[in-house]
Write a protein that holds these residues in place. Structure first.
Motif, PDB file in Angstrom:
ATOM      1  N   PHE A 104      88.447  41.369  82.184  1.00 34.26           N
ATOM      2  CA  PHE A 104      89.722  40.948  81.616  1.00 34.26           C
ATOM      3  C   PHE A 104      90.863  41.911  81.951  1.00 34.26           C
ATOM      4  CE2 PHE A 104      86.457  38.923  79.130  1.00 34.26           C
ATOM      5  CZ  PHE A 104      86.933  37.634  79.005  1.00 34.26           C
ATOM      6  N   TRP A 105      90.565  42.903  82.788  1.00 35.19           N
ATOM      7  CA  TRP A 105      91.639  43.852  83.112  1.00 35.19           C
ATOM      8  C   TRP A 105      91.593  44.306  84.571  1.00 35.19           C
ATOM      9  CZ3 TRP A 105      95.676  44.445  80.093  1.00 35.19           C
ATOM     10  CH2 TRP A 105      96.581  45.468  80.376  1.00 35.19           C
ATOM     11  N   ASN A 106      90.481  44.845  85.021  1.00 36.45           N
ATOM     12  CA  ASN A 106      90.458  45.395  86.387  1.00 36.45           C
ATOM     13  C   ASN A 106      89.065  45.264  87.013  1.00 36.45           C
ATOM     14  OD1 ASN A 106      89.509  47.347  84.526  1.00 36.45           O
ATOM     15  ND2 ASN A 106      89.777  48.968  86.030  1.00 36.45           N
ATOM     16  N   CYS A 107      88.722  44.046  87.392  1.00 39.64           N
ATOM     17  CA  CYS A 107      87.458  43.836  88.107  1.00 39.64           C
ATOM     18  C   CYS A 107      87.460  44.661  89.396  1.00 39.64           C
ATOM     19  CB  CYS A 107      87.278  42.370  88.477  1.00 39.64           C
ATOM     20  SG  CYS A 107      87.029  41.289  87.074  1.00 39.64           S
ATOM     21  N   PRO A 139      94.834  35.680  89.969  1.00 35.90           N
ATOM     22  CA  PRO A 139      96.295  35.542  89.889  1.00 35.90           C
ATOM     23  C   PRO A 139      96.883  35.978  88.554  1.00 35.90           C
ATOM     24  CG  PRO A 139      95.281  33.544  90.785  1.00 35.90           C
ATOM     25  CD  PRO A 139      94.178  34.393  90.252  1.00 35.90           C
ATOM     26  N   LEU A 140      96.041  36.070  87.523  1.00 38.58           N
ATOM     27  CA  LEU A 140      96.549  36.446  86.210  1.00 38.58           C
ATOM     28  C   LEU A 140      96.822  37.943  86.088  1.00 38.58           C
ATOM     29  CD1 LEU A 140      94.635  34.142  83.716  1.00 38.58           C
ATOM     30  CD2 LEU A 140      96.776  33.765  84.932  1.00 38.58           C
ATOM     31  N   TRP A 141      96.680  38.688  87.191  1.00 42.91           N
ATOM     32  CA  TRP A 141      97.138  40.075  87.158  1.00 42.91           C
ATOM     33  C   TRP A 141      98.628  40.110  86.844  1.00 42.91           C
ATOM     34  CZ3 TRP A 141     101.103  42.235  89.832  1.00 42.91           C
ATOM     35  CH2 TRP A 141     101.576  41.561  90.975  1.00 42.91           C
ATOM     36  N   TYR A 142      99.328  39.062  87.253  1.00 43.82           N
ATOM     37  CA  TYR A 142     100.764  38.972  86.944  1.00 43.82           C
ATOM     38  C   TYR A 142     100.983  38.898  85.432  1.00 43.82           C
ATOM     39  CZ  TYR A 142     105.095  36.519  85.891  1.00 43.82           C
ATOM     40  OH  TYR A 142     106.273  36.144  85.320  1.00 43.82           O
ATOM     41  N   ILE A 143     100.194  38.085  84.745  1.00 40.83           N
ATOM     42  CA  ILE A 143     100.324  37.973  83.294  1.00 40.83           C
ATOM     43  C   ILE A 143      99.912  39.283  82.629  1.00 40.83           C
ATOM     44  CG2 ILE A 143      99.594  36.697  81.251  1.00 40.83           C
ATOM     45  CD1 ILE A 143     101.279  35.084  83.206  1.00 40.83           C
ATOM     46  N   ARG A 144      98.864  39.923  83.154  1.00 36.94           N
ATOM     47  CA  ARG A 144      98.438  41.224  82.631  1.00 36.94           C
ATOM     48  C   ARG A 144      99.574  42.233  82.697  1.00 36.94           C
ATOM     49  NH1 ARG A 144      94.753  44.540  86.586  1.00 36.94           N
ATOM     50  NH2 ARG A 144      96.826  44.638  87.556  1.00 36.94           N
ATOM     51  N   TYR A 164      96.037  50.565  86.282  1.00 33.19           N
ATOM     52  CA  TYR A 164      95.950  49.117  86.302  1.00 33.19           C
ATOM     53  C   TYR A 164      96.770  48.514  85.162  1.00 33.19           C
ATOM     54  CZ  TYR A 164      91.901  50.300  89.174  1.00 33.19           C
ATOM     55  OH  TYR A 164      91.073  50.816  90.134  1.00 33.19           O
ATOM     56  N   GLY A 165      97.633  47.578  85.506  1.00 27.97           N
ATOM     57  CA  GLY A 165      98.468  46.930  84.510  1.00 27.97           C
ATOM     58  C   GLY A 165      99.813  47.597  84.330  1.00 27.97           C
ATOM     59  N   PHE A 166      99.936  48.839  84.769  1.00 27.68           N
ATOM     60  CA  PHE A 166     101.182  49.589  84.615  1.00 27.68           C
ATOM     61  C   PHE A 166     101.817  49.841  85.980  1.00 27.68           C
ATOM     62  CE2 PHE A 166      98.709  50.348  80.883  1.00 27.68           C
ATOM     63  CZ  PHE A 166      99.616  50.491  79.840  1.00 27.68           C
ATOM     64  N   GLY A 167     101.645  48.901  86.890  1.00 24.68           N
ATOM     65  CA  GLY A 167     102.148  49.070  88.243  1.00 24.68           C
ATOM     66  C   GLY A 167     103.657  49.105  88.304  1.00 24.68           C
TER      67      GLY A 167
END
Length: 378
Positions: free
Chosen positions: A152-155, A170-175, A215-218
């Motif tokens: 759910f975060w960084n496979c 594609p939901l990395w954008y939503i993350r 991850y998520g804080f790009g």
């Protein structure tokens, strides 16, 4: 992908801006689908540097077309979505305090958090089924070896790459967008105190990759979200403001796009700084192009296309690309001519989008409330 809701406009220019931003969403999501429909064979081993522009073969044209649509031009789409989301997050925010912040975060839990969890669970379910089928029912080892948080975060999809994604890629954008929303209080204060210089500084961090690898804080998400936020916080009409210097933006965009094609920057990994500058000017250019189309051709947004953008983002990688690829390959069975491969490549993304739209219409007709929940009330 900001939720669609009725908006109150202060003037005609604001109404036009809203319609332009609504209209551009669908072309952007088509570009996202192209990112995941890369065609065959892989481009990583292609020697683009030794291609002679004056003596391009049909194979060269096919390879360059795939490079352009799936790796170069399409790279603009997600940053543009971040800009739109940043703008509408602070849209008509006349007072910013703890209460308004909490209210916005609660709303984003419904519009982003719940759909994010649902679509990742659905992707996980499809992966488990596939793994079970592949291993003839031995699902337990797969589940034991799985990093559930990572799903759910960084496979760890590709150990060779530093960037990682949730289970539904594609939901990395939503993350990253949820992270930006949580950091919105800091972003607001940063923009208020530093004016436009703070956003420029974030842009330099993005271009020169001066950012911790979290991850998520790009920096890509935070920078482009802040660009949209800057216009909203300072009550500026974004599309009108971006019209200034548009000719310069077009020229730089085209030049850097050609350089990206010539040196295959997204494939080779060379000159990433140049490539990121291209993305910045590409986002600037694409908003201007959307505004020009709206003004000159009188293009208006279609409610179905606008409302289905989030659904297409979430569902298109859950087996649809594989199914559509196989369907197109059966219809166009002869894979020896490059021309046939080119037709397959161009048809598949639009077929995927068409299937997504049909599913959206069907679910909306049969289960409208359920659809509203899994798409965040859009």
């Amino acid at each position: 992908m900001q939720e669609i809701r009725k908006r109150v406009f202060r003037n005609e220019e604001e109404r036009v801006q809203s319609e332009v931003l609504d209209w551009i969403r669908f072309p952007l999501i088509v570009m996202v689908v192209f990112i995941h429909c890369v065609g065959y064979p892989p481009l990583s081993g292609t020697d683009f540097l030794n291609m002679q522009i004056s003596h391009l073969s049909l194979t060269d044209v096919y390879l360059l077309t795939r490079l352009e649509f799936s790796f170069v031009l399409s790279e603009i789409a997600v940053p543009a979505f971040f800009v739109i989301s940043g703008y509408f997050f602070f849209y008509h925010t006349d007072e910013w305090n703890r209460q308004s912040y909490v209210e916005k975060i609660k709303r984003r839990w419904k519009t982003l958090g719940i759909p994010y969890l649902f679509w990742n669970f659905l992707k996980l379910f499809s992966v488990v089924l596939f793994a079970g089928w592949q291993s003839k029912g031995h699902i337990a080892p797969f589940l034991r070896e799985t990093n559930w948080w990572g799903l759910f975060w960084n496979c760890n999809l590709d150990p060779a790459r530093s960037q990682s994604y949730p289970c539904n890629v594609p939901l990395w954008y939503i993350r990253d967008l949820m992270v930006c929303c949580i950091l919105s209080f800091v972003i607001y204060q940063w923009i208020k105190r530093t004016k436009g210089y703070g956003v420029i500084l974030l842009g330099l961090c993005y271009v020169f990759d001066l950012w911790p690898d979290l991850y998520g804080f790009g920096t890509r998400g935070i920078f482009f979200f802040s660009v949209g936020a800057y216009f909203a916080i300072n009550k500026k009409n974004m599309v009108e403001t971006l019209r200034h210097g548009r000719k310069f933006a077009y020229i730089v965009f085209v030049v850097l796009m050609l350089l990206s094609l010539k040196y295959a920057l997204p494939i080779t990994g060379h000159y990433l700084m140049v490539y990121r500058v291209y993305v910045v000017f590409g986002v600037w250019a694409i908003f201007n192009l959307a505004y020009s189309f709206y003004r000159k051709i009188k293009i208006s947004s279609c409610p179905l296309l606008t409302e289905s953008v989030f659904f297409i983002l979430a569902v298109h990688t859950i087996g649809l690309i594989t199914v559509c690829n196989r369907l197109v390959a059966k219809v166009l069975a002869d894979d020896s001519p490059v021309f046939v491969l080119g037709i397959r490549y161009l048809i598949t993304p639009f077929l995927v989008v068409g299937v997504c739209l049909l599913l959206y219409v069907l679910i909306k007709k049969l289960f409208p409330r359920f659809l509203s929940v899994i798409t965040g009330g859009r």
